[in-house]
Design a protein around this motif. Structure first.
Motif, PDB file in Angstrom:
ATOM      1  N   ASP B 221     -13.396  -2.882 -32.603  1.00 49.74           N
ATOM      2  CA  ASP B 221     -12.173  -2.135 -32.883  1.00 49.74           C
ATOM      3  C   ASP B 221     -12.055  -2.038 -34.396  1.00 49.74           C
ATOM      4  OD1 ASP B 221      -9.748  -0.965 -33.112  1.00 49.74           O
ATOM      5  OD2 ASP B 221      -8.588  -2.641 -32.272  1.00 49.74           O
ATOM      6  N   LEU B 222     -12.372  -0.888 -34.935  1.00 52.63           N
ATOM      7  CA  LEU B 222     -12.378  -0.735 -36.398  1.00 52.63           C
ATOM      8  C   LEU B 222     -11.008  -0.303 -36.921  1.00 52.63           C
ATOM      9  CD1 LEU B 222     -15.877   0.956 -36.750  1.00 52.63           C
ATOM     10  CD2 LEU B 222     -15.289  -1.461 -36.940  1.00 52.63           C
ATOM     11  N   ALA B 223     -10.075  -0.065 -36.004  1.00 49.86           N
ATOM     12  CA  ALA B 223      -8.681   0.215 -36.360  1.00 49.86           C
ATOM     13  C   ALA B 223      -8.551   1.251 -37.479  1.00 49.86           C
ATOM     14  CB  ALA B 223      -7.975  -1.098 -36.746  1.00 49.86           C
ATOM     15  N   GLY B 224      -9.350   2.286 -37.392  1.00 45.89           N
ATOM     16  CA  GLY B 224      -9.205   3.396 -38.333  1.00 45.89           C
ATOM     17  C   GLY B 224      -9.694   3.125 -39.740  1.00 45.89           C
ATOM     18  N   ARG B 225     -10.331   1.967 -39.947  1.00 46.18           N
ATOM     19  CA  ARG B 225     -10.800   1.658 -41.294  1.00 46.18           C
ATOM     20  C   ARG B 225     -12.042   2.480 -41.647  1.00 46.18           C
ATOM     21  NH1 ARG B 225     -10.587  -4.790 -40.611  1.00 46.18           N
ATOM     22  NH2 ARG B 225     -11.365  -4.140 -38.577  1.00 46.18           N
ATOM     23  N   GLU B 226     -12.188   2.775 -42.930  1.00 42.08           N
ATOM     24  CA  GLU B 226     -13.389   3.475 -43.385  1.00 42.08           C
ATOM     25  C   GLU B 226     -14.596   2.558 -43.212  1.00 42.08           C
ATOM     26  OE1 GLU B 226     -13.842   6.170 -46.870  1.00 42.08           O
ATOM     27  OE2 GLU B 226     -11.906   5.263 -47.375  1.00 42.08           O
ATOM     28  N   VAL B 227     -15.747   3.152 -42.971  1.00 39.82           N
ATOM     29  CA  VAL B 227     -16.935   2.358 -42.714  1.00 39.82           C
ATOM     30  C   VAL B 227     -18.104   2.834 -43.577  1.00 39.82           C
ATOM     31  CG1 VAL B 227     -18.703   1.796 -41.005  1.00 39.82           C
ATOM     32  CG2 VAL B 227     -16.292   1.769 -40.346  1.00 39.82           C
ATOM     33  N   VAL B 228     -18.738   1.871 -44.233  1.00 36.60           N
ATOM     34  CA  VAL B 228     -20.028   2.116 -44.879  1.00 36.60           C
ATOM     35  C   VAL B 228     -21.040   1.288 -44.099  1.00 36.60           C
ATOM     36  CG1 VAL B 228     -21.402   1.824 -46.971  1.00 36.60           C
ATOM     37  CG2 VAL B 228     -18.987   2.489 -47.151  1.00 36.60           C
ATOM     38  N   VAL B 229     -21.949   1.949 -43.411  1.00 27.96           N
ATOM     39  CA  VAL B 229     -22.907   1.211 -42.575  1.00 27.96           C
ATOM     40  C   VAL B 229     -24.285   1.276 -43.225  1.00 27.96           C
ATOM     41  CG1 VAL B 229     -23.246   3.222 -41.076  1.00 27.96           C
ATOM     42  CG2 VAL B 229     -23.933   0.964 -40.271  1.00 27.96           C
ATOM     43  N   ILE B 230     -24.933   0.122 -43.303  1.00 26.31           N
ATOM     44  CA  ILE B 230     -26.269   0.074 -43.902  1.00 26.31           C
ATOM     45  C   ILE B 230     -27.283  -0.190 -42.794  1.00 26.31           C
ATOM     46  CG2 ILE B 230     -27.704  -0.918 -45.715  1.00 26.31           C
ATOM     47  CD1 ILE B 230     -25.156  -2.039 -46.973  1.00 26.31           C
ATOM     48  N   ASP B 231     -28.194   0.741 -42.628  1.00 26.02           N
ATOM     49  CA  ASP B 231     -29.271   0.593 -41.647  1.00 26.02           C
ATOM     50  C   ASP B 231     -30.558   0.251 -42.369  1.00 26.02           C
ATOM     51  OD1 ASP B 231     -28.954   1.193 -38.680  1.00 26.02           O
ATOM     52  OD2 ASP B 231     -27.687   2.770 -39.547  1.00 26.02           O
ATOM     53  N   ARG B 232     -31.201  -0.829 -41.914  1.00 31.40           N
ATOM     54  CA  ARG B 232     -32.542  -1.145 -42.409  1.00 31.40           C
ATOM     55  C   ARG B 232     -33.543  -0.642 -41.345  1.00 31.40           C
ATOM     56  NH1 ARG B 232     -33.988  -5.404 -46.126  1.00 31.40           N
ATOM     57  NH2 ARG B 232     -32.303  -6.822 -45.698  1.00 31.40           N
ATOM     58  N   ASP B 233     -33.264   0.535 -40.832  1.00 30.84           N
ATOM     59  CA  ASP B 233     -34.059   1.113 -39.741  1.00 30.84           C
ATOM     60  C   ASP B 233     -33.771   2.604 -39.745  1.00 30.84           C
ATOM     61  OD1 ASP B 233     -31.773   1.930 -37.867  1.00 30.84           O
ATOM     62  OD2 ASP B 233     -31.322  -0.161 -38.333  1.00 30.84           O
ATOM     63  N   TYR B 234     -34.525   3.355 -38.949  1.00 29.13           N
ATOM     64  CA  TYR B 234     -34.221   4.774 -38.819  1.00 29.13           C
ATOM     65  C   TYR B 234     -34.846   5.298 -37.543  1.00 29.13           C
ATOM     66  CZ  TYR B 234     -32.727   9.303 -40.469  1.00 29.13           C
ATOM     67  OH  TYR B 234     -32.063  10.493 -40.608  1.00 29.13           O
ATOM     68  N   SER B 235     -34.091   6.120 -36.836  1.00 26.74           N
ATOM     69  CA  SER B 235     -34.637   6.807 -35.673  1.00 26.74           C
ATOM     70  C   SER B 235     -34.947   8.225 -36.139  1.00 26.74           C
ATOM     71  CB  SER B 235     -33.613   6.797 -34.536  1.00 26.74           C
ATOM     72  OG  SER B 235     -34.134   7.482 -33.424  1.00 26.74           O
ATOM     73  N   GLY B 260     -33.325  -0.729 -47.735  1.00 29.08           N
ATOM     74  CA  GLY B 260     -34.013  -1.989 -47.461  1.00 29.08           C
ATOM     75  C   GLY B 260     -35.205  -1.847 -46.535  1.00 29.08           C
ATOM     76  N   LEU B 261     -35.643  -0.622 -46.282  1.00 32.61           N
ATOM     77  CA  LEU B 261     -36.793  -0.441 -45.393  1.00 32.61           C
ATOM     78  C   LEU B 261     -38.020  -1.123 -45.988  1.00 32.61           C
ATOM     79  CD1 LEU B 261     -36.466   3.338 -44.370  1.00 32.61           C
ATOM     80  CD2 LEU B 261     -35.534   1.322 -43.228  1.00 32.61           C
ATOM     81  N   GLY B 262     -38.721  -1.870 -45.163  1.00 30.70           N
ATOM     82  CA  GLY B 262     -39.960  -2.509 -45.606  1.00 30.70           C
ATOM     83  C   GLY B 262     -39.767  -3.466 -46.766  1.00 30.70           C
ATOM     84  N   GLY B 263     -38.556  -4.039 -46.867  1.00 28.02           N
ATOM     85  CA  GLY B 263     -38.314  -5.010 -47.928  1.00 28.02           C
ATOM     86  C   GLY B 263     -37.884  -4.388 -49.245  1.00 28.02           C
ATOM     87  N   GLN B 264     -37.501  -3.097 -49.227  1.00 30.94           N
ATOM     88  CA  GLN B 264     -36.978  -2.471 -50.456  1.00 30.94           C
ATOM     89  C   GLN B 264     -35.846  -3.340 -51.013  1.00 30.94           C
ATOM     90  OE1 GLN B 264     -34.442   0.913 -49.778  1.00 30.94           O
ATOM     91  NE2 GLN B 264     -34.913   1.885 -51.735  1.00 30.94           N
ATOM     92  N   GLU B 265     -35.893  -3.576 -52.304  1.00 26.27           N
ATOM     93  CA  GLU B 265     -34.897  -4.430 -52.951  1.00 26.27           C
ATOM     94  C   GLU B 265     -33.515  -3.773 -52.886  1.00 26.27           C
ATOM     95  OE1 GLU B 265     -35.075  -7.403 -54.194  1.00 26.27           O
ATOM     96  OE2 GLU B 265     -33.882  -7.574 -56.021  1.00 26.27           O
ATOM     97  N   VAL B 266     -32.545  -4.489 -52.305  1.00 29.33           N
ATOM     98  CA  VAL B 266     -31.162  -4.016 -52.264  1.00 29.33           C
ATOM     99  C   VAL B 266     -30.288  -5.159 -52.764  1.00 29.33           C
ATOM    100  CG1 VAL B 266     -29.310  -3.050 -50.855  1.00 29.33           C
ATOM    101  CG2 VAL B 266     -31.692  -2.630 -50.211  1.00 29.33           C
ATOM    102  N   THR B 267     -29.640  -4.969 -53.916  1.00 29.11           N
ATOM    103  CA  THR B 267     -28.834  -6.047 -54.486  1.00 29.11           C
ATOM    104  C   THR B 267     -27.369  -5.879 -54.098  1.00 29.11           C
ATOM    105  OG1 THR B 267     -28.279  -4.856 -56.499  1.00 29.11           O
ATOM    106  CG2 THR B 267     -30.379  -6.037 -56.487  1.00 29.11           C
ATOM    107  N   HIS B 268     -26.589  -6.919 -54.359  1.00 31.86           N
ATOM    108  CA  HIS B 268     -25.145  -6.817 -54.109  1.00 31.86           C
ATOM    109  C   HIS B 268     -24.522  -5.739 -54.985  1.00 31.86           C
ATOM    110  CE1 HIS B 268     -24.715  -9.479 -57.663  1.00 31.86           C
ATOM    111  NE2 HIS B 268     -25.758 -10.109 -57.141  1.00 31.86           N
TER     112      HIS B 268
END
Lengths: 175, 292
Positions: B221-235, B260-268
């Motif tokens: 239940d995301l209660a209308g909050r904005e979402v930034v989703v990070i996928d380390r995958d792709y279809s 982050g695909l294949g270990g791509q560096e993703v920092t905070h």
């Protein structure tokens, strides 16, 4: 958080040194992580490894960008790798060298780890062992305690020459 | 009970078997499997429709704890499906961290398989199921998957009572009053906590929602909050798998970041930028520029 980046060549023990640092910090009662940066492992190629130490659990998995301490196990690397990249303004540098080292007009700490390893007869497959003695030099800077450093070393490498070499590096680090 | 530990490439070599295993496990012989997988998330996501339960750990401690829980969940008579415990390859599998071990004695009950081989009562176990029965086995798997939610909750509860550590289907960090949620799995979601701390200092009320159990997928239940989703995958030809899951399960319109695909560096710092630059409904491939 205290962050360390280790530069070495494949086979010199940079990754093992990071693991020993994390183990020693853990023995000091702190949280710690050790992370190698993996490419294709090749003997002799430039390698980096990281260690992080904090009072709180560590949530960062990405590479260390701004180290507090840079450790260089092979002096020839300073010509091919930017070993000071991102170093914090008052960050420290330890270079394995028998004589004084100046990097970017800055005098850095040095200790003759290779000489210590040879003197202690710490040689594996013809190469001097650097990963255990360097712990002593790092302990000298107060990053980890010498007691925890020697404990971490003896847990991983029971041969007492490793601890003697670390204690010697502790004494011989030129500040 | 079988436990396999594997990595991405070897898991992909075994790609035929994961589809067969739950089917046979649920109703016939004693093939139970816990796979502890250190992999690219892409590899495990590609196994999402095999009928295995999937869970993603964010720390070494969590991987350890979850593996203990996985035995109990997989062996529960209401479930009897294999569980895949996933760790980000290298990022988690090769990072040395502190770990508290647990005396797990008695936590995993003795195995009781209703259809175990019994030589006193011989029976034929067919390696092949025809169309007449196949769909019933498949439905039985889905029934197990639905029942698994309750079993997971009970197991996590029992584990928390013993260890003091609890996780849940999802874990949240500073999410209560958040206007924007970063949603991710595994170590990326842990790193995102540091990004959220920084964003809050800047005045952005951000939080992290970490999807821990991917199959069965949690109710959200995301209660209308904005979402930034990070996928380390792709279809390919479709989109980020987690992004699409959120669209269908939570009716969200996320900013979908592929990173982050294949270990791509993703920092905070990168994750904080994703939140600052978010464009709801759009997709962004981190690091890809027009000349790549």
């Amino acid at each position: 958080m205290y962050e360390i980046r280790i530069h070495s060549r494949g086979g010199q023990g940079g990754v093992t040194a990071a693991r020993l640092i994390a183990t020693a910090a853990f023995r000091d009662g702190k949280h710690a992580t050790a992370t190698p940066f993996y490419g294709a492992e090749r003997r002799g190629a430039p390698i980096i490894a990281f260690a992080r130490i904090d009072e709180e659990p560590i949530r960062i998995y990405s590479q260390v960008q701004n180290p507090d301490l840079v450790v260089v196990l092979d002096r020839t690397l300073v010509r091919v790798v930017k070993v000071l990249a991102g170093l914090k303004p008052h960050g420290a540098v330890i270079v394995n060298s028998s004589h004084a080292v100046t990097l970017e007009h800055q005098r850095v700490h040095h200790v003759d780890l290779t000489g210590i390893a040879l003197a202690e007869d710490l040689v594996i497959a013809g190469e001097p062992v650097l990963d255990t003695p360097v712990l002593g030099a790092i302990a000298r800077l107060g990053v980890i305690s010498l007691g925890s450093a020697t404990r971490a070393i003896s847990e991983m490498f029971p041969d007492p020459r490793n601890v003697s070499a670390a204690e010697r590096a502790y004494r011989e680090l030129v500040l | 009970m079988a436990m396999t530990r594997t990595s991405a490439s070897s898991h992909r070599y075994s790609v035929v078997m994961p589809y067969r295993r739950p089917n046979r496990a649920a109703k016939s012989v004693s093939v139970r499997a816990i796979t502890s997988l250190a992999s690219r998330i892409e590899c495990s996501i590609s196994q999402r429709d095999t009928g295995w339960l999937q869970v993603y750990a964010a720390t070494a401690q969590e991987a350890y704890d979850t593996t203990l829980m996985a035995f109990r969940i997989a062996e529960d008579e209401r479930v009897l499906l294999p569980v895949m415990v996933n760790m980000d390859g290298f990022l988690l599998s090769h990072t040395m961290q502190d770990l508290e071990t647990l005396d797990a004695g008695g936590f995993i009950p003795p195995l009781h398989l209703p259809h175990a081989i019994d030589t006193a009562h011989p029976a034929a176990y067919a390696p092949l199921t025809g169309p007449k029965d196949y769909y019933r086995f498949r439905w039985d798997m889905e029934r197990s998957m639905r029942a698994a939610r309750e079993v997971i909750a009970a197991t996590e509860h029992a584990f928390a009572a013993r260890s003091g550590r609890s996780y849940g289907m999802t874990t949240e960090y500073r999410g209560e009053d958040a206007d924007v949620l970063v949603i991710a799995m595994g170590t990326l979601a842990k790193e995102a906590e540091v990004a959220v701390d920084r964003l809050r200092e800047e005045g952005t009320r951000a939080g992290v929602l970490r999807i821990r159990w991917f199959r069965p997928f949690p109710a959200l239940d995301l209660a209308g909050r904005e979402v930034v989703v990070i996928d380390r995958d792709y279809s390919f030809g479709f989109g980020g798998v987690l992004a699409h899951s959120l669209r269908s399960v939570a009716r969200a319109d996320p900013y979908s970041v592929i990173a982050g695909l294949g270990g791509q560096e993703v920092t905070h710092g990168d994750i904080a930028s994703f939140v600052r630059d978010r464009k709801p409904g759009e997709e962004h491939w981190f690091g890809v520029t027009p000349d790549v």
